[in-house]
Enzyme design. Structure first.
Site, PDB file in Angstrom:
ATOM      1  N   HIS F  36       0.813  -1.222   0.000  1.00  0.00           N
ATOM      2  CA  HIS F  36       0.000   0.000   0.000  1.00  0.00           C
ATOM      3  C   HIS F  36       0.851   1.279   0.000  1.00  0.00           C
ATOM      4  CE1 HIS F  36      -3.812  -2.011   0.295  1.00  0.00           C
ATOM      5  NE2 HIS F  36      -3.399  -2.729   1.317  1.00  0.00           N
ATOM      6  N   ASP F  75      17.079  -9.274  -3.140  1.00  0.00           N
ATOM      7  CA  ASP F  75      18.238  -8.813  -3.927  1.00  0.00           C
ATOM      8  C   ASP F  75      18.668  -7.401  -3.495  1.00  0.00           C
ATOM      9  OD1 ASP F  75      18.200 -11.148  -5.429  1.00  0.00           O
ATOM     10  OD2 ASP F  75      17.468 -10.215  -7.271  1.00  0.00           O
ATOM     11  N   GLU F 136      -4.791 -12.356   7.474  1.00  0.00           N
ATOM     12  CA  GLU F 136      -5.717 -11.223   7.392  1.00  0.00           C
ATOM     13  C   GLU F 136      -6.946 -11.519   6.534  1.00  0.00           C
ATOM     14  OE1 GLU F 136      -3.734  -7.859   5.559  1.00  0.00           O
ATOM     15  OE2 GLU F 136      -2.674  -9.114   4.118  1.00  0.00           O
ATOM     16  N   ASP F 162      -7.535  -5.462   7.413  1.00  0.00           N
ATOM     17  CA  ASP F 162      -8.130  -6.462   6.520  1.00  0.00           C
ATOM     18  C   ASP F 162      -8.818  -7.557   7.331  1.00  0.00           C
ATOM     19  OD1 ASP F 162      -7.789  -5.573   3.879  1.00  0.00           O
ATOM     20  OD2 ASP F 162      -5.672  -6.106   3.901  1.00  0.00           O
TER      21      ASP F 162
HETATM   22 MG   LIG Z   1      -3.639  -5.915   4.738  1.00  0.00          MG
END
Ligand SMILES: [Mg+2]
Ligand SMILES: [Mg+2]
Ligand SMILES: [Mg+2]
Ligand SMILES: [Mg+2]
Ligand SMILES: [Mg+2]
Ligand SMILES: [Mg+2]
Lengths: 242, 242, 242, 242, 242, 242
Positions: F36, F75, F136, F162
């Site tokens: 997000h 990486d 979640e 969530d």
């Molecule tokens: Mg979430």
């Protein structure tokens, strides 16, 4: 795209000025690494422009066998794509489809920098896009003959580090698996030859590239900017300290 | 900052991962080129972080003798600045002033990444900032003794390419002016020694750096990523073709 | 632009999403710091868009008293510019000229995002551009009355950190110079009032801003994102450890 | 660089893919606007690569008459620079000096993308760099003959918007000053012809460019991407609504 | 979101200043192309801000039918998403789910710029997100009635280039398949009408948009910045040469 | 990696200077949000360098359970990855495989910044990579015991927003489902303890983090920069207005 004994260079850094200089040296092709390299979308575009400016062929090793990065690389002007971690003939067929417009494939039409903008038929574009499948997993090795036979595939490319680990090596270049590794290379090369696709290999130096080409590989890429720059800086420091 | 025989590396590419690897090799300092290099403001910050992460000292060759880029480099965490195209003692004094907080100078206070954020007195910060004046123009050479005597200046640094042209060379390294060039270097080195500031020089290889340090230069920078990478790629191609 | 008791916020980070949220809180104006902040040209544009989107007035503290950054900030849509390190009335006059189209000034015409693109007369644009001179050096303090009298100047703005050092403080906020500092503030405020320009000041907290506005300052900026974020993260860690 | 009736295009947007397409249309040159355009250092490099890739000549209108942006544009591969807001012959001479290596000028040597990297003599590079002075201020107009006579200057370029305001126009294209404006153009064109430098002018459309070239201007630039795109989108909306 | 005869514009270039100007012209919506356009994550954010600033509705054509780009576009403030290459009702249902919070879908909650940050119930946010499925493949055409019937889908959008190739055209606009193409459009429009979802289409010009809206399409997008800019520059060059 | 009562901070903004300051405060780890947050590939690299520079452990919450972003984060030098939206033991096993080199997993070998470049055996690298599965979703909760038992998984991490919606809450923190929510937390914590993996949770403040750690969670992350900055700016404005 690959003629006999094509020599390429591998780029992991988003430094288009350096990429252009390297592409001007006479390499047959230059590959921008979209998987492990630190090159974002804007960097791929600038890098491809730099390579093309040098009169060289620019390829992209895409991040994954996925139509989005394959389409983006081609929209940005790549002459071809190298697809990592192919496991099977169906993987290879999916890669081929993602890189070719209908009726050969399912590439979405959105000509930005590629020749589709100026040619009447997308089918003509298809002829000029090279698709290469990396052979670097146990499953790929086990089905390399089927992979090489996938219609529309132009080449196979050996990723020695991943292949070494896949073959049980404790680290890339592990001598404990040297024989198995060389046998794998021979199997891949023969499978490619049998299907008429080009066999290529990733190499750390010009010497290794020369040896692999002498063994019959059609193309060899020397890799690459990040490690060569580190090695050069180390060598200069060593000489400065004497 | 420069102890006897300090060896540095010169970076012109905005590739922080490469910069970090080079800084980890053991160089005494690494310089980011803000004048001719292709490194923007964000790149200077990332490059300085990469160098510091390697436990190395990061310097910036600023774009010009101007308080804005000098302040930005120091705000971003540079341990020192190298100022191009200094022409006179007053130029050098201006550079020194721009790099030091009052009462020593006129640097504007805006601690972002430098130690001023955690120390009680800006004056303490001043002690840890290195200011180096480039000697690379006819006027600079003519007044190098006065330049070296500017209070607060830590070093002088020879830019051989610009100095060669300044001395009438048709190109950098023109043998026609070799004697004059070497005499200029000696004059600069002596002027620095007389004033107790460090004399440094830009060099193309570790061998030349070693030679210059043997001659008495206190610090020598090996330059640099762009040309060394090009040379390495050329050498590998040559070996691949054999 | 500044009405009585205008409250602003100071942004040093190139994070337009955060800038937008802050601008939506009800601040009268938000300043993007182009001098000490880490915001490049693209970041200034995005930040100004974010502020405008919130219905707030966006200003830029430019990197220096130079027509290039002043013009760029205004072309990108800034409602005004704050000019650091003004030393004299002629400095202030130069800043005013750089921010106004002829015949009031010498701003170069290149309407990109500012209202000049849609209005018939550049002179109308001039009316809507605010120019603020920072008073933060000994010379500026000594001539603050003349600076305030420069035609076209809209405000003066105190930079307390630089002013503290200028006044002989060992560090910003040094109590040893507290009296001198407060007298300087009063002098600046009176000079501004006498010339009818707005007097503003940079402050670290809402409490200090409230106090300064109560003392008669017309505008006060609370600074800012980088330190408040650090303080918040420190406070949360402290509470988490209990 | 400018042959008779050269036609150029003006770019203000950092969109190399669009720049490349435009450069492929057959324009004699394309200018990247580093003063009012929204193109940063990385964007100038990508734009110059895109123009060169199209076989077209790339110029940069630099942000100011300052050696730093002049040197950067040339290091990045520009074939020439257009200098805004030239006021006098000494301004023009400074611009020429900043764009030429010694002994012709004082450009600092740091070949990155320009031909200096591969040619033996910097002096040869000097021959291939074009320097153009903008005539767009009252002082420039008053001394245009002296400006045109500056050794090493290749052309003068009229900025009609700034020149209109400079001549007392209330806005660019103000008919109240049309006669004075046209007389200024004639004076500039004659001064250029007398000194053997090319006279060019900024124009909003192909029609105006054709007219100006017919009047005797040697080169005319059509400006530009931002306004033409806006106009095209407006026209399409208008037709869609019918 | 689409009222009768909505007209949109299509953006493929990361040039927020141009995007803002276009959005201010009166278009009902503007689409940022995340599939074929050259707009990265930061560009999508800036573009959406620019569109919103113009009081216009910003949509994103995401790179693929994948929850990551769908969520990112919405987190960045898009009013809706256009999903390419939908093949089936289950594809469309997956797209709808990715764009809606539970219980309607499975969008992950991370309010950054969307209204979820200020509204008490994510369900309210769901009502304001538009989801449009592109119909541009043979499979999509074959099941367009089922696709239109997917609960929560707001519209279908025809991609004429891919659809042309899908229908056997040798190139977009191939007259050999004109009848089949128009029949496909009618089928799609009827399917949409039967399910009460909006039917839209991608068009190259305002004229075509007007015609399609007259035929009964609810929304039509004119595409787009890259080609219109190229066409405008070509037209100006042509007129300049006369 | 998580010792008892580890406290972390959550970063959603691409502002490496702020990230570095926060990492220097004493947090046990700092997470960069690739799902997000507004942090692109270059931002992840700079952020990880900033965190490492502070002597802190940098983790990345990747955009999805997909080998490409997992490989890229590692990486770039991440010490571990947090995988969102895990639904099942097979999802968790796929995440573990993507983060470990053979024979433990299928991570592709391309050492850029991680220790694989300097250690002889990739297997050694595997030991130092932490993999955390987010719990979640309803399906994850239903199979949390199986997920915790996946070999190679190091921790589970609760995403409360969530999870709240998944449990039928109308919004995050909906008191209507408070009991069910707390029971879910307990179940997850017990499942983790039973399998010997670390249980962690996302929290909005230091107070909540302290409470959750007291309840037995092994690690708690305080989230985060965007909301804390907004809260701080709001609080300062409020105090300024008094
Ligand atoms: Mg979430
Ligand atoms: Mg591999
Ligand atoms: Mg030099
Ligand atoms: Mg200050
Ligand atoms: Mg002008
Ligand atoms: Mg399509």
């Amino acid at each position: 795209m690959f003629t006999a004994k094509s020599i390429g260079y591998w780029i992991a850094l988003d430094a288009p000025v350096a990429t252009e200089r390297i592409a001007r040296l006479g390499y047959d092709y230059v590959v921008l690494d979209g998987q492990h390299g630190f090159i974002d979308q804007q960097g791929l575009l600038a890098g491809l422009m730099a390579i093309e400016l040098a009169g060289c062929a620019g390829l992209v090793r895409v991040e994954a066998n996925n139509p989005t990065p394959i389409g983006r690389a081609l929209d940005a002007g790549a002459r071809g794509v190298i697809i990592p971690l192919i496991d099977s003939a169906s993987d290879a067929a999916a890669a081929v489809a993602a890189a070719r417009f209908p009726p050969l494939g399912t590439r979405s039409y959105g000509p930005m920098r590629d020749p589709a903008g100026t040619r009447p038929k997308p089918a003509d574009v298809n002829e000029n896009v090279t698709v290469v499948a990396m052979i670097e997993t146990p499953r790929a090795l086990a089905s390399v003959e089927e992979i090489c036979a996938v219609p529309g595939l132009d080449g196979v490319y050996i990723g020695p580090s991943d292949l070494s680990l896949a073959l049980g090596g404790a680290y890339p270049g592990d001598p404990a698996i040297a024989d198995v590794f060389e046998q794998a290379l021979e199997r891949i090369r023969k499978a490619a030859a049998a299907s008429g696709v080009a066999a290529g290999i990733h190499t750390p130096t010009g010497e290794v590239a020369a040896r692999r080409l002498a063994e019959g590989f059609v193309f060899a890429t020397i890799s690459g900017d990040l490690s060569h720059l580190e090695q050069a800086a180390a060598a200069h420091l060593d000489r400065a300290r004497r």
